[in-house]
Design an enzyme around this catalytic site. Sequence first.
Site, PDB file in Angstrom:
ATOM      1  N   ASP A   1       0.741  -1.291   0.471  1.00  9.67           N
ATOM      2  CA  ASP A   1       0.351  -0.152   0.305  1.00  9.67           C
ATOM      3  C   ASP A   1       0.913   0.919   0.011  1.00  9.67           C
ATOM      4  OD1 ASP A   1      -1.123   2.352   0.871  1.00  9.67           O
ATOM      5  OD2 ASP A   1      -2.703   0.963   1.731  1.00  9.67           O
ATOM      6  N   HIS A   2       1.124   1.982  -1.098  1.00  8.97           N
ATOM      7  CA  HIS A   2       2.113   2.719  -1.085  1.00  8.97           C
ATOM      8  C   HIS A   2       2.238   3.968  -0.405  1.00  8.97           C
ATOM      9  CE1 HIS A   2      -0.736   4.718  -3.796  1.00  8.97           C
ATOM     10  NE2 HIS A   2      -0.278   5.846  -3.394  1.00  8.97           N
TER      11      HIS A   2
ATOM     12  N   HIS B   1      -5.419   2.964   1.793  1.00  8.13           N
ATOM     13  CA  HIS B   1      -5.168   3.743   1.935  1.00  8.13           C
ATOM     14  C   HIS B   1      -5.991   4.901   3.338  1.00  8.13           C
ATOM     15  CE1 HIS B   1      -2.824   3.545  -1.617  1.00  8.13           C
ATOM     16  NE2 HIS B   1      -3.995   3.929  -2.369  1.00  8.13           N
TER      17      HIS B   1
END
Length: 473
Positions: A172-173, A235
Amino acid sequence: MPPDFDMVLFGATGDLSMRKLLPALYQAHAAGELHPDGRIIALGRSDLDTAGFVAKTDAEAKIHIKTAFDEAQWAAFTRRIVYLRLDITRRADFDALAQTVQRRQAASVVVYLSTAPEFFADACANLAAVGLNTPQVRIVLEKPLGTDLSSARAISEAVGRHFGENQIYRIDHYLGKESLQNLLPLRFGNTVFEPLWNRDYVRSVEITAAETLGVEERGGFYDGAGALRDMLQNHIMQMLCYTAMEAPAAADAQGIHAAKLALLQSLKPMSRDDAAAGSVRGQYAAQGSLKGYRQESKVPPESRTETFAALRLEIDNPRWAGVPFYLRTGKRMAERSARIVLNFKAAAGAFGGSANRLLISLQPQETVSLSLQVKAPGSSKTTAAEMTLDLAQAAAGRRADAYELLLREVIAGRQELFVRRDEAETVWAWLEPLLQNWAADSVPLYDYPAGSWGPQAADELPARDGNRWSEAA
């Protein structure tokens, strides 16, 4: 010295690889953060050789590099690349990959599955069949990791047949963002915040991830996902965890994952009625020169997919009981912004005024801003003043791109900044009533003008509690 590695990129000719992964690896290379012998083994179905693939990266990846570019460094970086033609569904194609990897015996073998999730099972089975599931092999799974609880479980079970959970890295960036990671030391390393970070002093919490862009050329993918699955399930929920979880027992993967899981398990369950009353969905409509969602490329003209989602939730634990949390995300919004806002209760007495507010911005700036009550000049009244910390200036040094940092973490074998299976499944289970409600069209799909802050109905979520979104405060 960073560990030696082989980075095996499935889907290397695709958009994610060209826009994010290869530029991030170049930036790590240019900064001296990669082992000099480390290789990038690029895999794709395109009929290319290594020289042809490098030419493709020259044309498509180089333009996305954010740091200062150096031709000599780029040439040295591309010498790390080996391209192999491979079809994930063809078992025989994996023999050449195995020979390439096993010939060198790198300390760390990172397999990045930048493909559609329906190919994960075949990829992992074929990797295992050729012996590429040994302990030094790590699997990176790119979202979307399912569309509901059952599909998320199916993916984890398919991958888990061949790899242990300690080998699986669900990326999950947002977890690679320095400003989000800073939340834990900000909260737990400062006694001016930690004693106040609870229901006794906090009136409400707001978490926003807003984009000014529309779906652009991703209409085909996006229409099968929507804002809830594309942004909120992953996110936004990770931002919630870092905002609200208890202090981890240790600052390692086990401690951080355990603290996040405990928080997610404390979310007050939603019934389908709760989901209807506590959620808003919307879809951007044409405004001026901006297209509406249904006019975008590859979007069906009758689409009911949401491009905006907002929720009100509560956390059923001693720290947060009774405090409303408002979450929202959307495309074609008024500003590009990812932020967390804690609204404190107003002070009583003669010097009370507007309530204090702590705003933590992840993008476009990395700042922490505290609204304080001060005396207004020339008056006995108080007024609000902002005290702002610029995190980029306060912590000098190079700030790695989120993907760069996360790729380095995988190479090093550190899992703190990734999502564990039980976390992901707990979120999906909690969202199930909402997914069912929206699938049945039980919640209206509101239009909102492109370039606005979303449907007016979203303002009612905090308004029912006497609150409002931070941009309206």
